[in-house]
Scaffold this motif. Structure first.
Motif, PDB file in Angstrom:
ATOM      1  N   ARG A   1       8.555  -3.584  31.546  1.00  0.00           N
ATOM      2  CA  ARG A   1       7.398  -4.759  31.247  1.00  0.00           C
ATOM      3  C   ARG A   1       7.339  -5.561  32.479  1.00  0.00           C
ATOM      4  NH1 ARG A   1       9.391  -6.422  25.292  1.00  0.00           N
ATOM      5  NH2 ARG A   1       8.049  -4.722  24.104  1.00  0.00           N
ATOM      6  N   GLY A   2       8.148  -5.591  33.330  1.00  0.00           N
ATOM      7  CA  GLY A   2       8.330  -6.402  34.773  1.00  0.00           C
ATOM      8  C   GLY A   2       7.466  -6.053  35.569  1.00  0.00           C
ATOM      9  N   TYR A   3       6.928  -4.529  35.248  1.00  0.00           N
ATOM     10  CA  TYR A   3       5.954  -3.855  36.473  1.00  0.00           C
ATOM     11  C   TYR A   3       4.215  -4.116  35.786  1.00  0.00           C
ATOM     12  CZ  TYR A   3       9.739  -1.778  38.850  1.00  0.00           C
ATOM     13  OH  TYR A   3      10.948  -1.605  39.476  1.00  0.00           O
ATOM     14  N   TRP A   4       4.291  -5.022  34.552  1.00  0.00           N
ATOM     15  CA  TRP A   4       2.929  -4.875  34.222  1.00  0.00           C
ATOM     16  C   TRP A   4       2.533  -6.442  34.193  1.00  0.00           C
ATOM     17  CZ3 TRP A   4       0.186  -0.722  33.353  1.00  0.00           C
ATOM     18  CH2 TRP A   4       0.850   0.609  33.324  1.00  0.00           C
ATOM     19  N   PHE A   5       1.494  -6.706  34.942  1.00  0.00           N
ATOM     20  CA  PHE A   5       1.058  -8.263  35.188  1.00  0.00           C
ATOM     21  C   PHE A   5      -0.320  -8.293  34.651  1.00  0.00           C
ATOM     22  CE2 PHE A   5       4.107  -6.903  38.657  1.00  0.00           C
ATOM     23  CZ  PHE A   5       5.084  -8.065  38.836  1.00  0.00           C
ATOM     24  N   ALA A   6      -0.360  -9.469  33.706  1.00  0.00           N
ATOM     25  CA  ALA A   6      -1.817  -9.666  33.392  1.00  0.00           C
ATOM     26  C   ALA A   6      -2.559 -10.291  34.623  1.00  0.00           C
ATOM     27  CB  ALA A   6      -1.562 -10.827  32.251  1.00  0.00           C
ATOM     28  N   GLY A   7      -3.956  -9.375  34.380  1.00  0.00           N
ATOM     29  CA  GLY A   7      -4.935  -9.913  35.419  1.00  0.00           C
ATOM     30  C   GLY A   7      -5.857 -10.938  34.917  1.00  0.00           C
ATOM     31  N   PRO A   8      -6.716 -11.579  35.733  1.00  0.00           N
ATOM     32  CA  PRO A   8      -7.759 -12.638  35.237  1.00  0.00           C
ATOM     33  C   PRO A   8      -8.411 -12.136  33.941  1.00  0.00           C
ATOM     34  CG  PRO A   8      -8.054 -11.864  37.661  1.00  0.00           C
ATOM     35  CD  PRO A   8      -6.948 -11.026  37.094  1.00  0.00           C
ATOM     36  N   ASP A   9      -8.685 -10.892  33.866  1.00  0.00           N
ATOM     37  CA  ASP A   9      -9.467 -10.390  32.832  1.00  0.00           C
ATOM     38  C   ASP A   9      -8.473 -10.559  31.335  1.00  0.00           C
ATOM     39  OD1 ASP A   9      -7.741  -8.622  33.638  1.00  0.00           O
ATOM     40  OD2 ASP A   9      -9.338  -6.869  33.566  1.00  0.00           O
ATOM     41  N   GLY A  10      -7.239 -10.509  31.548  1.00  0.00           N
ATOM     42  CA  GLY A  10      -6.265 -10.900  30.525  1.00  0.00           C
ATOM     43  C   GLY A  10      -5.596  -9.223  30.264  1.00  0.00           C
ATOM     44  N   VAL A  11      -6.266  -8.282  30.860  1.00  0.00           N
ATOM     45  CA  VAL A  11      -5.662  -7.067  30.670  1.00  0.00           C
ATOM     46  C   VAL A  11      -4.497  -6.701  31.737  1.00  0.00           C
ATOM     47  CG1 VAL A  11      -6.255  -4.446  30.670  1.00  0.00           C
ATOM     48  CG2 VAL A  11      -7.898  -6.040  30.230  1.00  0.00           C
ATOM     49  N   LYS A  12      -3.487  -6.083  31.087  1.00  0.00           N
ATOM     50  CA  LYS A  12      -2.188  -5.968  31.895  1.00  0.00           C
ATOM     51  C   LYS A  12      -2.200  -4.792  33.050  1.00  0.00           C
ATOM     52  CE  LYS A  12       1.262  -8.168  29.666  1.00  0.00           C
ATOM     53  NZ  LYS A  12       2.533  -8.206  29.216  1.00  0.00           N
ATOM     54  N   HIS A  13      -2.099  -4.882  34.329  1.00  0.00           N
ATOM     55  CA  HIS A  13      -2.196  -3.786  35.223  1.00  0.00           C
ATOM     56  C   HIS A  13      -0.819  -3.639  35.915  1.00  0.00           C
ATOM     57  CE1 HIS A  13      -6.660  -4.275  35.133  1.00  0.00           C
ATOM     58  NE2 HIS A  13      -6.537  -5.493  35.255  1.00  0.00           N
ATOM     59  N   PHE A  14      -0.640  -2.419  36.157  1.00  0.00           N
ATOM     60  CA  PHE A  14       0.365  -2.196  36.966  1.00  0.00           C
ATOM     61  C   PHE A  14       0.897  -2.693  38.177  1.00  0.00           C
ATOM     62  CE2 PHE A  14       3.309   0.523  39.943  1.00  0.00           C
ATOM     63  CZ  PHE A  14       4.214   0.712  39.203  1.00  0.00           C
ATOM     64  N   GLY A  15       1.757  -3.262  38.730  1.00  0.00           N
ATOM     65  CA  GLY A  15       2.096  -3.911  39.981  1.00  0.00           C
ATOM     66  C   GLY A  15       3.653  -4.149  40.099  1.00  0.00           C
ATOM     67  N   ILE A  16       3.917  -4.305  41.504  1.00  0.00           N
ATOM     68  CA  ILE A  16       5.357  -4.117  41.814  1.00  0.00           C
ATOM     69  C   ILE A  16       5.584  -5.697  42.411  1.00  0.00           C
ATOM     70  CG2 ILE A  16       7.361  -3.437  42.908  1.00  0.00           C
ATOM     71  CD1 ILE A  16       5.983  -0.803  42.858  1.00  0.00           C
ATOM     72  N   GLY A  17       6.411  -6.453  41.759  1.00  0.00           N
ATOM     73  CA  GLY A  17       6.755  -7.680  42.430  1.00  0.00           C
ATOM     74  C   GLY A  17       8.352  -7.939  42.671  1.00  0.00           C
ATOM     75  N   VAL A  18       8.756  -8.753  43.400  1.00  0.00           N
ATOM     76  CA  VAL A  18       9.963  -8.900  43.828  1.00  0.00           C
ATOM     77  C   VAL A  18      10.882  -8.833  42.374  1.00  0.00           C
ATOM     78  CG1 VAL A  18      11.996 -10.191  44.994  1.00  0.00           C
ATOM     79  CG2 VAL A  18       9.689  -9.954  46.326  1.00  0.00           C
TER      80      VAL A  18
END
Lengths: 247, 281
Positions: A145-162
């Motif tokens: 779940r830590g790879y899925w970030f909520a975008g401004p549209d409220g939809v979750k997008h895949f991403g990688i953070g530290v």
């Protein structure tokens, strides 16, 4: 009489374990700053109730006491580490001087070992191992779940953070430690005298034995990283650290 | 470095001198050194350290130095030894406070600026100087249920086993019975539980039998009640001193502890046994 610095590992173990115990207790009682966006601190996972998107239930079931979620969770991993064969040998030496070091005299004459109460209860280790294996699945889900970030549209997008990497490394190190457990090694095949003709068991036993050979290293690295994971989420949640998005 | 060769009968005396000189140079090159040894002298548990100074050189082990002292300065020094190759387990002692084989401890491993202390093992009754009475170990061994194989697999009275199944116990067969693991174990060394605890050496022996693919005997009850496996608190000192590098704690003692838990402390296992019947080996 030994003249080398036999006491150095014991002092090191005492300092590290005491520091971890103090920090984990403090963090468990905070009941705040345990989540940041899609990240959830491993000290608070699984989050059983609350308003958080990480929570399993919105309303508190009657059987869940109204205390910090970490206080409900931490007894299981704490019990697993406390009864772990590696840690037992380490803290008997570092905290109780029983013995203070190999071939070093002891400060007391009486000795009961793990033959009598209370240390006979260390035999419960395998039950904590069952819980620890379950927790691995939950922490792996948190890392995912830590790879899925909520975008401004409220939809979750895949991403990688530290933070995604921090939580992934955490579950990897904890897996290396938990899956190399002596009790698991026994359970998957160690209790049998003959493993030939059982290729799956043989493979499982060999894999657990392989991890078991580095159990000490897995134990220390996973201990350090689980505390660091909590610190990372806490610092981000408090706004002290900024989570860098890699992707 | 090459020593000069004798050049012929006419120069025989010169050649010997040259050879001697070369030998002296070679001896100097290997690092002659005078070192002090503090050896325990006394009998029946009483005694004290006595200092000896002797010439040492590179490659010497502690047992070499002890023999040199015995030959040159102290003919009545008692020391037990046999193979000088780390295989007989006779020359166990405590060198600078650590249980070690004297024949496998090189002097260049030890701090050069300090005297080398050599004491007898503390877990066993002292006899004289560096010698202890280890016969307790020989009385323990017969108490352990002997190898009990299942009925033969073939009509000719032989068995069939897979190499993969015996590999686990082959590690335990490396034991040379030096009893260093017994000596370092604080249960025997400091708490003197010789009547209640058999020590790491015999837990390894029991593991070799208990995990053998042919063996069908049940030893877990004896391990728990008579052999005191619960006294072991897994400090791994036995593993650290083993000259054969047997992973005593992880591969022998902990698996035995787990088997004892199976039979005596695990309620789920007891339930399974109740439903399925007793475990067949």
């Amino acid at each position: 009489m030994r003249r080398d610095a036999w006491w150095v590992p014991q002092i090191g173990a005492f300092v590290v374990l005491s520091s971890f115990l103090a920090y984990a207790t403090w963090a468990a009682f905070q009941n705040a700053h345990y989540e940041f966006g899609s990240y959830l601190s491993p000290f608070y996972s699984p989050l059983i109730t609350g308003d958080s998107p990480h929570a399993w239930f919105r309303t508190r079931p009657w059987f869940v006491p109204a205390i910090s979620p970490a206080l409900l969770i931490l007894p299981f991993p704490a019990g697993f580490r406390f009864t772990c064969y590696y840690y037992r040998g380490t803290y008997y030496k570092a905290f109780w001087a029983d013995p203070p070091g190999c071939a070093v005299g002891e400060p007391r004459n009486s000795y009961l070992g793990e033959k009598s109460f209370p240390l006979i209860l260390q035999n419960v280790h395998r039950y904590f191992m069952y819980a620890a294996v379950l927790f691995l699945g939950i922490l792996a889900l948190d890392a995912y779940r830590g790879y899925w970030f909520a975008g401004p549209d409220g939809v979750k997008h895949f991403g990688i953070g530290v933070g995604s990497l921090v939580l992934t490394i955490n579950v990897c190190l904890l897996s290396g430690y938990t899956l190399g457990c002596h009790s698991l090694r026994h359970l998957v095949g160690g209790y049998l005298d003959r493993l030939s003709g059982r290729p799956l068991r043989r493979k499982a036993y060999d894999c657990v034995s392989c991890l078991n050979r580095g159990h000490m290293n897995w134990a220390w690295f996973s201990l350090f990283w689980v505390a660091f994971s909590d610190i990372y989420v806490r610092m981000c949640s408090m706004g002290i650290w900024h989570d860098v998005r890699i992707l | 470095m090459t020593a000069p060769q004798p050049s012929g009968p006419d120069t025989h005396g010169v050649a010997v001198d040259a050879y001697t000189a070369a030998q002296a140079a070679q001896d100097a090159a290997v690092g002659h050194e005078t070192r002090t040894f503090k050896l325990w002298r006394g009998a029946d548990g009483k005694g004290d350290f006595q200092d000896f100074t002797t010439e040492t050189n590179d490659g010497m082990v502690v047992l070499d130095a002890i023999h040199q002292i015995q030959a040159e300065q102290c003919n009545d020094l008692a020391v037990r030894w046999n193979c000088k190759a780390g295989k007989c387990g006779s020359c166990s002692a405590e060198i600078n406070g650590k249980p070690k084989l004297m024949c496998m401890t090189r002097l260049d491993e030890l701090p050069a600026n300090e005297p080398v202390t050599v004491e007898p093992m503390r877990a066993f009754p002292h006899v004289r100087d560096l010698v202890t009475d280890v016969s307790w170990n020989f009385r323990v061994k017969p108490r352990i249920q002997k190898f009990t194989p299942r009925p033969p697999d073939a009509p000719d009275g032989t068995w069939r086993i897979q190499q993969a199944d015996v590999e686990r116990v082959q590690e335990f067969r490396k034991c040379i019975e030096c009893f260093l693991c017994q000596d370092v174990c604080h249960v025997l060394r400091d708490h003197h539980k010789h009547e209640e605890f058999i020590g790491p050496r015999f837990l390894v022996y029991a593991a070799a039998l208990e995990m053998h693919p042919l063996d069908v005997a049940e030893r877990t009850t004896a391990l728990k009640d008579d052999f005191g496996i619960g006294y072991c608190n897994i400090t791994k000192c036995c593993t650290k001193v083993c000259p054969e590098h047997i992973t005593i704690t992880d591969n022998a003692i902990i698996p035995l502890k787990e088997r004892v838990v199976d039979e005596h402390f695990d309620p789920l296992r007891a339930l399974v046994r109740l439903v399925r019947g007793p475990k067949r080996k």
